[in-house]
Design an enzyme around this catalytic site. Structure first.
Site, PDB file in Angstrom:
ATOM      1  CG  ASP A 150       1.620  -7.376   6.176  1.00  0.00           C
ATOM      2  OD1 ASP A 150       2.246  -8.285   6.738  1.00  0.00           O
ATOM      3  OD2 ASP A 150       1.990  -6.181   6.185  1.00  0.00           O
TER       4      ASP A 150
ATOM      5  CD  GLU B  37      -1.050   0.330   3.704  1.00  0.00           C
ATOM      6  OE1 GLU B  37      -0.784  -0.085   4.834  1.00  0.00           O
ATOM      7  OE2 GLU B  37      -1.868   1.245   3.493  1.00  0.00           O
TER       8      GLU B  37
HETATM    9  O1  F6P Z   1       4.491  -5.314   5.758  1.00  0.00           O
HETATM   10  C1  F6P Z   1       5.260  -6.436   5.961  1.00  0.00           C
HETATM   11  C2  F6P Z   1       5.794  -6.487   7.360  1.00  0.00           C
HETATM   12  O2  F6P Z   1       6.556  -7.664   7.495  1.00  0.00           O
HETATM   13  C3  F6P Z   1       4.747  -6.392   8.461  1.00  0.00           C
HETATM   14  O3  F6P Z   1       4.052  -7.598   8.662  1.00  0.00           O
HETATM   15  C4  F6P Z   1       5.593  -5.956   9.621  1.00  0.00           C
HETATM   16  O4  F6P Z   1       4.861  -5.256  10.606  1.00  0.00           O
HETATM   17  C5  F6P Z   1       6.591  -5.045   8.974  1.00  0.00           C
HETATM   18  O5  F6P Z   1       6.641  -5.390   7.615  1.00  0.00           O
HETATM   19  C6  F6P Z   1       7.979  -5.135   9.574  1.00  0.00           C
HETATM   20  O6  F6P Z   1       8.759  -4.182   8.949  1.00  0.00           O
HETATM   21  P1  F6P Z   1      10.354  -4.098   9.027  1.00  0.00           P
HETATM   22  O7  F6P Z   1      10.899  -5.022   7.989  1.00  0.00           O
HETATM   23  O8  F6P Z   1      10.625  -2.673   8.705  1.00  0.00           O
HETATM   24  O9  F6P Z   1      10.761  -4.515  10.384  1.00  0.00           O
END
Ligand code: F6P
Length: 347
Positions: A127, A102
């Site tokens: 997600d 998104e």
């Molecule tokens: O959007 C994918 C995701 O893995 C989410 O499920 C999670 O909250 C976030 O990204 C974690 O992000 P990062 O890789 O920045 O820790």
């Protein structure tokens, strides 16, 4: 045509399969492909990489992204949008394929709306929270990894008569939790969309134990707010860390908080497993490779036909296209009927 391609946001299994499909079909048609490094950062700073048949050889089963990724938002950087448009022109690009969720596609939609930017989108995220498509690629792999973890936790929970809390990703939706919880036979599942209370979850566990089962599996989505009968709600996030350029908090920790509540309220010995980025790593499942490949071919067609502002999408078993605006308008949450399937097995 000279076509750029970028991957933005959190990585996910299947990104390379999309890149390969776009490059193979577009170069077969005589177009030239250019890789944009690290999502919107590459267009903001002008960092590109050659991308031809040789570069995409052998990448179909590989996790991550050969182009790199960041959560850069050009709209949050002074002069960012002008820099994106400038580098795009300097590179003499005719079109861009943006692969993202998104956030990345929200930027694409806005650039298209405000500057008639020639971009098409491909929906990625573990997600599965993007509207306009039944499924995003990456989700099947994450769900498979989470299910395997639940299966493994079952045997150790059973041996020790413990409650196992499994914290899965999903941001503010419970797709991974519900689907892996159904597949893995979870005894309670907690998701942001249908926040059953902590008291209720504990009642289900007690009922199960009274029925003769002395171990339980609880799946909790990272975005579930601890909910209490009193009406109190508590989101567990790392407040000390800054939000990213899209305003997202760093989620995580609800599993631990929930486990403590369960142990205190029921007296059952409880342990926590946080699956974290394991859900995003490694090789994509066959289903994700196939979906990513079909999305990539569709994106190449959209560019070839000059149909900008569109996104490849899955409706039923058909690959179609929807507007980027529609896809990024609102988050796709888990419908109540899916949660009911899971709920039939609580307790
Ligand atoms: O959007 C994918 C995701 O893995 C989410 O499920 C999670 O909250 C976030 O990204 C974690 O992000 P990062 O890789 O920045 O820790």
């Amino acid at each position: 045509m000279r076509i750029g391609i970028l991957t933005g946001g959190g990585d996910c299994p299947g990104l390379n399969a999309v890149i390969r499909a776009v490059v193979r079909l577009s170069t077969d048609r005589g177009h030239e492909m250019i890789g944009v490094r690290d999502g919107w950062k590459g267009l903001t700073e002008g960092v590109f990489a050659p991308l031809g048949r040789r570069e995409v050889s052998g990448i179909l089963p590989r996790g991550g992204t050969i182009l790199g990724t960041t959560r850069t938002n050009p709209y949050k950087i002074e002069g960012g949008v002008e820099a994106v448009l400038g580098h795009f022109q300097e590179q003499q690009l005719d079109a861009l394929v943006a692969i993202g969720g998104e956030d990345t596609l929200g930027v694409a939609a806005r650039l298209h709306r405000e500057h008639a930017f020639p971009v098409v989108g491909v929906p990625k995220t573990i997600d599965n929270d993007l509207s306009g498509t039944d499924y995003t690629f990456g989700f099947d792999t994450a769900m498979t990894i989470a299910t395997e973890a639940i299966d493994r936790l079952h045997t150790t929970a059973e041996s020790h008569n413990r409650v196992m809390v499994v914290e899965v990703m999903g941001r503010h939706t419970g797709w991974i939790a519900v689907m892996s919880g159904i597949a893995g036979g979870a005894d309670v599942i907690l998701i942001p969309e249908q926040p059953i209370t902590v008291e209720r979850a504990c009642q289900d566990l007690v009922k199960r134990h009274e029925g003769g089962k002395d171990f339980s599996i609880v799946v909790v989505s990272e975005g579930y707010e601890l909910a209490y009968e009193s009406g109190e709600r508590r989101l567990v996030a790392d407040d000390a860390r800054a939000t990213d350029q899209f305003g997202h908090l760093v989620l995580g920790g609800v599993g631990d908080a929930l486990a403590r509540e369960i142990e205190q309220r029921t007296g059952f010995e409880t342990r926590v497993s946080v699956l974290g980025h394991v859900q995003r790593g490694g090789t994509p499942t066959p289903r994700d490779r196939i979906l990513a490949t079909r999305f990539g071919l569709k994106a190449a067609d959209l560019v070839n036909e000059g149909r900008y502002g569109r996104m490849a999408a899955l409706h039923g078993d058909a690959i179609v296209d929807v507007s980027l605006e529609e896809a990024t308008g609102e988050v796709k949450t888990v419908p109540p009927e899916w949660y009911e399937v899971a709920r039939a097995f609580f307790g």
